[in-house]
Write a protein that holds these residues in place. Sequence first.
Motif, PDB file in Angstrom:
ATOM      1  N   GLU A   1       0.926  -1.329   0.014  1.00 36.89           N
ATOM      2  CA  GLU A   1       0.100   0.088  -0.102  1.00 36.89           C
ATOM      3  C   GLU A   1       0.925   1.242  -0.096  1.00 36.89           C
ATOM      4  N   LEU A   2       1.871   1.338   0.630  1.00 31.97           N
ATOM      5  CA  LEU A   2       2.860   2.529   0.788  1.00 31.97           C
ATOM      6  C   LEU A   2       3.720   2.730  -0.416  1.00 31.97           C
ATOM      7  N   ILE A   3       4.069   1.228  -0.908  1.00 29.31           N
ATOM      8  CA  ILE A   3       4.921   1.429  -2.186  1.00 29.31           C
ATOM      9  C   ILE A   3       3.986   1.836  -3.338  1.00 29.31           C
ATOM     10  N   SER A   4       3.002   1.755  -3.201  1.00 31.80           N
ATOM     11  CA  SER A   4       1.696   2.299  -4.567  1.00 31.80           C
ATOM     12  C   SER A   4       1.862   3.727  -4.385  1.00 31.80           C
ATOM     13  N   LYS A   5       2.389   4.496  -3.567  1.00 31.63           N
ATOM     14  CA  LYS A   5       2.414   6.021  -3.659  1.00 31.63           C
ATOM     15  C   LYS A   5       3.630   6.428  -4.162  1.00 31.63           C
ATOM     16  N   VAL A   6       4.755   5.555  -4.169  1.00 30.34           N
ATOM     17  CA  VAL A   6       6.137   5.992  -4.553  1.00 30.34           C
ATOM     18  C   VAL A   6       6.167   6.198  -6.287  1.00 30.34           C
ATOM     19  N   LYS A   7       6.860   7.239  -6.492  1.00 34.31           N
ATOM     20  CA  LYS A   7       7.048   7.394  -7.876  1.00 34.31           C
ATOM     21  C   LYS A   7       8.463   8.023  -8.034  1.00 34.31           C
ATOM     22  N   ASN A   8       8.941   7.596  -9.393  1.00 37.06           N
ATOM     23  CA  ASN A   8      10.390   8.187  -9.933  1.00 37.06           C
ATOM     24  C   ASN A   8      11.453   8.141  -8.744  1.00 37.06           C
ATOM     25  N   THR A   9      11.885   7.067  -8.139  1.00 39.07           N
ATOM     26  CA  THR A   9      12.911   7.179  -7.352  1.00 39.07           C
ATOM     27  C   THR A   9      13.943   6.191  -7.686  1.00 39.07           C
ATOM     28  N   ASP A  10      15.155   6.325  -6.965  1.00 42.98           N
ATOM     29  CA  ASP A  10      16.434   5.490  -7.436  1.00 42.98           C
ATOM     30  C   ASP A  10      16.567   4.363  -6.351  1.00 42.98           C
ATOM     31  N   VAL A  11      16.247   4.894  -5.204  1.00 45.06           N
ATOM     32  CA  VAL A  11      16.575   3.937  -4.223  1.00 45.06           C
ATOM     33  C   VAL A  11      15.103   3.855  -3.204  1.00 45.06           C
ATOM     34  N   ILE A  12      14.880   2.793  -2.676  1.00 38.69           N
ATOM     35  CA  ILE A  12      13.835   2.585  -1.622  1.00 38.69           C
ATOM     36  C   ILE A  12      14.183   1.923  -0.369  1.00 38.69           C
ATOM     37  N   VAL A  13      14.400   2.557   0.755  1.00 35.12           N
ATOM     38  CA  VAL A  13      14.862   1.968   2.081  1.00 35.12           C
ATOM     39  C   VAL A  13      13.677   1.977   3.154  1.00 35.12           C
ATOM     40  N   PHE A  14      13.898   0.545   3.688  1.00 31.92           N
ATOM     41  CA  PHE A  14      12.802   0.020   4.721  1.00 31.92           C
ATOM     42  C   PHE A  14      13.520   0.006   6.159  1.00 31.92           C
ATOM     43  N   PRO A  15      12.427  -0.080   6.969  1.00 26.40           N
ATOM     44  CA  PRO A  15      13.080   0.008   8.388  1.00 26.40           C
ATOM     45  C   PRO A  15      13.619  -1.283   8.762  1.00 26.40           C
ATOM     46  N   GLU A  16      13.978  -1.406  10.041  1.00 25.00           N
ATOM     47  CA  GLU A  16      14.448  -2.654  10.667  1.00 25.00           C
ATOM     48  C   GLU A  16      13.044  -3.614  10.828  1.00 25.00           C
ATOM     49  N   VAL A  17      13.613  -4.991  10.744  1.00 28.05           N
ATOM     50  CA  VAL A  17      12.628  -6.090  11.171  1.00 28.05           C
ATOM     51  C   VAL A  17      11.097  -5.645  10.944  1.00 28.05           C
ATOM     52  N   TRP A  18      10.835  -5.149   9.490  1.00 27.91           N
ATOM     53  CA  TRP A  18       9.511  -4.829   9.338  1.00 27.91           C
ATOM     54  C   TRP A  18       8.584  -6.095   8.910  1.00 27.91           C
ATOM     55  N   THR A  19       9.296  -6.973   8.600  1.00 30.20           N
ATOM     56  CA  THR A  19       8.579  -8.172   8.378  1.00 30.20           C
ATOM     57  C   THR A  19       7.631  -8.699   9.714  1.00 30.20           C
ATOM     58  N   CYS A  20       8.576  -8.838  10.622  1.00 25.75           N
ATOM     59  CA  CYS A  20       7.914  -9.230  11.976  1.00 25.75           C
ATOM     60  C   CYS A  20       7.686  -8.457  13.164  1.00 25.75           C
ATOM     61  N   GLY A  21       8.162  -7.141  13.120  1.00 27.90           N
ATOM     62  CA  GLY A  21       8.144  -6.417  14.194  1.00 27.90           C
ATOM     63  C   GLY A  21       9.419  -6.619  15.171  1.00 27.90           C
ATOM     64  N   TRP A  22       9.282  -5.534  15.974  1.00 26.62           N
ATOM     65  CA  TRP A  22      10.523  -5.714  17.159  1.00 26.62           C
ATOM     66  C   TRP A  22       9.836  -6.362  18.457  1.00 26.62           C
ATOM     67  N   SER A  23      10.062  -7.727  18.472  1.00 29.55           N
ATOM     68  CA  SER A  23       9.694  -8.681  19.433  1.00 29.55           C
ATOM     69  C   SER A  23      10.884  -9.650  19.466  1.00 29.55           C
ATOM     70  N   CYS A  24      12.007  -9.642  20.136  1.00 30.12           N
ATOM     71  CA  CYS A  24      12.994 -10.428  20.061  1.00 30.12           C
ATOM     72  C   CYS A  24      12.721 -12.080  20.337  1.00 30.12           C
ATOM     73  N   GLY A  25      11.786 -12.297  21.200  1.00 33.39           N
ATOM     74  CA  GLY A  25      11.519 -13.597  21.765  1.00 33.39           C
ATOM     75  C   GLY A  25      10.531 -14.290  20.370  1.00 33.39           C
ATOM     76  N   ASP A  26      10.131 -13.564  19.391  1.00 33.29           N
ATOM     77  CA  ASP A  26       9.292 -13.914  18.176  1.00 33.29           C
ATOM     78  C   ASP A  26      10.170 -13.965  16.986  1.00 33.29           C
ATOM     79  N   PHE A  27      11.416 -13.832  17.224  1.00 35.32           N
ATOM     80  CA  PHE A  27      12.266 -13.397  15.802  1.00 35.32           C
ATOM     81  C   PHE A  27      12.417 -14.667  15.176  1.00 35.32           C
ATOM     82  N   ARG A  28      12.797 -15.796  15.868  1.00 32.30           N
ATOM     83  CA  ARG A  28      12.848 -17.078  15.261  1.00 32.30           C
ATOM     84  C   ARG A  28      11.856 -17.673  14.446  1.00 32.30           C
TER      85      ARG A  28
END
Length: 270
Positions: free
Chosen positions: A29-56
């Motif tokens: 949804e957020l990427i759909s708003k992106v136009k004409n860029t060379d590099v896109i940068v994401f935050p840390e552990v965006w796939t699973c969220g910051w919960s160390c006990g759930d990382f694995r």
Amino acid sequence: MEEKKITITAIQLCAKIGDKKNNFKKIQELISKVKNTDVIVFPEVWTCGWSCGDFRQSAEYIKDSETIEFLKELALLKNANIIGGSFIQKVDEKTFYNTCPVIDRKGNLKALYNKNHLYSYYGCNEGKYVKAGDEALIVSLDGINFGITICYDIRFPEIFREYRKFKADVFVNCAAWASTKPVQWEIMTKSRAIENQTFMVAVNQYGPINNIATNLGHSRIIDYNGNVLSEILSQEGIIQSELNLTQMYEFRRKCTILNDVKKCYRIKLA
């Protein structure tokens, strides 16, 4: 002579703990708003969220990583290089890393960076669940050198100085930085840029982690003098800035502060 420029886009989102499908959908949804860029940068552990006990539970092998495949598709869709924040990489049953994948415009996995410094204080125990990387990474995208770091790495100016010595043009810090430390984030993101005369792209998660903790947000793109080119505070969204590398090179040429750094500082105790 034509100026050397590159356009950077940063994605700030609130990741849902342990819900990769939901987090992928948010990114789309957020990427759909992106136009004409060379590099896109994401935050840390965006796939699973910051919960160390759930990382694995969310960990992926590189060879069949759904996160990397997802990012490859986005790179092709947007014709953009991607610095993929981070996900939890599984090497074997005992070895896991907090890993940033870098993917080029053609959808090729170009490099991986494993977080060098693991945060294990004030209730966080990252070092219990993932292993620290032992190499830093400069990756060239469209002829521009990016020095990659993840979150807690920003507290160690040594890695950024080494990146500058090896001709980094842009520093990247992909983070899940807590809302309890806004002053440190504000100062260190600027300091790393100023002291090394280098652009800084600092991309953070935003919003609640659980009933107790919250991520700060405040993703920002900063120039080599510490000026904020763009930023987003407490919301999900994107920011974008054009970086003029030619102007940075000229500033470095005129103000050669790194030539004044001594190899050794002898301390006199009095």
